[in-house]
Design an enzyme around this catalytic site. Structure first.
Site, PDB file in Angstrom:
ATOM      1  N   GLU A 102       0.826  -1.214   0.000  1.00 17.01           N
ATOM      2  CA  GLU A 102       0.000   0.000   0.000  1.00 17.01           C
ATOM      3  C   GLU A 102       0.859   1.263   0.000  1.00 17.01           C
ATOM      4  O   GLU A 102       0.524   2.255  -0.660  1.00 17.01           O
ATOM      5  CB  GLU A 102      -0.965  -0.028   1.187  1.00 17.01           C
ATOM      6  CG  GLU A 102      -2.015  -1.122   0.988  1.00 17.01           C
ATOM      7  CD  GLU A 102      -2.944  -1.314   2.161  1.00 17.01           C
ATOM      8  OE1 GLU A 102      -4.145  -1.495   1.950  1.00 17.01           O
ATOM      9  OE2 GLU A 102      -2.451  -1.303   3.312  1.00 17.01           O
ATOM     10  N   GLU A 122      -3.845  -9.782   3.472  1.00 16.04           N
ATOM     11  CA  GLU A 122      -4.718  -9.523   4.632  1.00 16.04           C
ATOM     12  C   GLU A 122      -5.869 -10.520   4.762  1.00 16.04           C
ATOM     13  O   GLU A 122      -6.285 -10.867   5.865  1.00 16.04           O
ATOM     14  CB  GLU A 122      -5.298  -8.101   4.553  1.00 16.04           C
ATOM     15  CG  GLU A 122      -4.291  -6.985   4.765  1.00 16.04           C
ATOM     16  CD  GLU A 122      -3.520  -6.578   3.519  1.00 16.04           C
ATOM     17  OE1 GLU A 122      -3.573  -7.313   2.500  1.00 16.04           O
ATOM     18  OE2 GLU A 122      -2.865  -5.533   3.561  1.00 16.04           O
TER      19      GLU A 122
END
Ligand code: NAD
Length: 442
Positions: A102, A122
């Site tokens: 990210e 995730e």
């Protein structure tokens, strides 16, 4: 937690949180501070973000999940970076996973060495990427690729990531030098054009059909799991909603999932699996005892459990002798093991060569005396105390004194089994869960 230096007009921000540069709040604060410092420094024309120790960043600090984490958040730092007119380059070695990817995605450019991997894992701990990943990754890689990466959590090797558009260039040589060279070649380019925030998501086909197909796939593949559903929803928002609305919803989904019992359980399992590899006392100190080597093992009973346990041992590389009461039962058990191994190969979890190697270290026998030299025996015969005591009495006589004798009993008193031997301190209950070559729980 982050180091800052300037070389040749390029600011270098180094993430420094060993062993994998996890993005805890101190790292995020450092990154935020140093990006601002570089932006305000008139000597600086471009910025390179790297990770110390040959690893860019393996993701968030999972211990912060579940509450108590402090800002700045990745999306806040990303908002700032989006407005910078000096090019910011993520120079990736090792891995850029989860929060690490990210960060790379809010940079204007990403370069990586050939051996690097990127990904958003995730979902494997019951979450969605919560730092803008579900909105920015589709803008870099296209909708279908992003759906695949985010719903599976699989890692993507650098060369594949280059083809997908996640990475701009593969480099070889010193990552900082390459980063500086690349950043300097971009100082005249308008960063607002390359910034992922301002890009549209590439969709192959009709958005609603892609969404429907993705939802059907995750619902059947991960039956009962909530996170993959929210992964699909959030990724689809990247194609359907304005950037900020997508980010706000991603936050909302992430917050809800964080407190879900599914994610809490998956995070518990994640830490538990790592804890078992650390041979530590509950106080945190180290045991003085060294673990005994298990160079070979025996399994008694080639039924449902024994066959699976033998497979479990040989797939871990431990040579095993499987003992049955008759040739007929033994052949049947061995056939089932072969079928299970072939199934594992068919699923792509093992190569045919590896399966062959496993069969090569699995011996079968109808003579319990063959277990005299093994380091460990696991008994998996019928659930019958008299029978198990007879077997343990025999094993105690046959096996070398150091051999550990284990029982897979479900319900019987292990002490009663142990008293059939003269080595009660070496009798252990090892209750495997079926199918034992697949289940991780023992
Ligand atoms: N099935 C499960 O889900 C499960 C799960 C955990 C533990 N267990 C326990 O594991 C043990 C085995 O259960 P199972 O389901 O595999 O039973 P099973 O009936 O499938 O297999 C038992 C095997 O032991 C063999 N056997 C019996 N006496 C023997 C002897 N003297 N020497 C060599 N082999 C002998 C039998 O021929 C048979 O193949 C039991 O104690 C059971 O309680 C079972």
């Amino acid at each position: 937690m982050t180091e800052y230096s300037v070389r040749d007009g390029v600011a270098i921000i180094k993430l420094d949180n060993p062993p994998v540069n996890a993005l805890g709040s101190k790292v995020r604060s450092g990154l935020d501070k140093h990006l601002k410092q570089a932006n305000h420094d008139s000597e600086v024309t471009a910025v390179v973000i790297v990770g110390k120790g040959g690893k860019f960043c393996a993701g968030a600090d999972i211990k912060e999940f579940g509450g108590g984490a402090k800002g700045p958040w990745i999306t806040d730092i990303g908002d700032y970076c989006d407005k910078m007119r000096k090019p910011v380059v993520a120079a990736i070695e090792g891995m850029a996973l989860g929060g690490g990817l990210e960060v790379a995605l809010f940079c204007h450019y990403r370069i990586a060495v050939k051996t690097a991997r990127v990904g958003q894992p995730e979902v494997q701990i019951g979450l969605i990427p919560g730092g803008g990943g579900t909105i920015r990754l589709p803008k870099a890689a296209g909708l279908k690729n992003a759906l695949d990466i985010i719903t599976t959590g699989n890692h993507v090797p650098a060369e594949k990531a280059l083809k997908m558009g996640i990475i701009d260039q593969i480099v070889s040589g010193d990552i900082i030098e390459e980063g500086i060279k690349f950043a300097k070649s971009k100082i005249h380019i308008d960063t607002s054009i390359v910034c992922l925030r301002n890009k549209h998501v590439k969709v192959d086909g009709d958005v609603d059909k892609v969404a429907e197909a993705a939802m059907t796939k995750v619902k059947s593949k991960y039956r009962g799991a909530i996170a993959p559903i929210f992964c699909v929803r959030s990724v689809m928002n990247s194609a359907r909603l304005p950037y900020q609305r997508g980010i706000d919803l991603e936050h909302e989904y992430f917050r809800d999932l964080q407190t879900s019992s599914q994610s809490q359980a998956m995070r518990y399992a994640f830490f538990a699996e790592r804890a078992i590899t650390k041979w530590q006392l509950p106080s945190g100190g180290n045991y003085r005892t060294k673990p005994l080597p298990v160079r070979s093992a025996g399994v008694i009973g080639a039924g449902t459990m024994g066959g699976g346990i033998a497979l479990c041992l040989v797939t871990s590389g431990i040579p095993c002798i499987l003992v049955e009461q008759s040739k007929e039962f033994l052949d049947k058990g061995m056939e089932i093991i072969k079928t299970q191994l072939m199934g594992t190969v068919r699923l792509g979890k093992m190569t045919a060569d590896q399966a062959k190697q496993c069969m090569g270290i699995l011996r079968s026998s109808v003579n319990i005396d063959d277990l005299k030299d093994v380091d460990l025996v696991i008994e998996a015969v019928f659930e019958d105390l008299k029978l198990k005591r007879e077997i343990f009495e025999k094993l105690d006589r046959i096996c070398k004194p150091s051999t550990i004798l284990c029982t897979n009993t479900s319900t019987l008193d292990i002490d009663s089994i142990a008293t059939a031997t003269k080595r009660q301190d070496k009798v252990v209950g090892t209750h495997f869960f079926a199918p034992s070559y697949i289940m991780k729980l023992l």
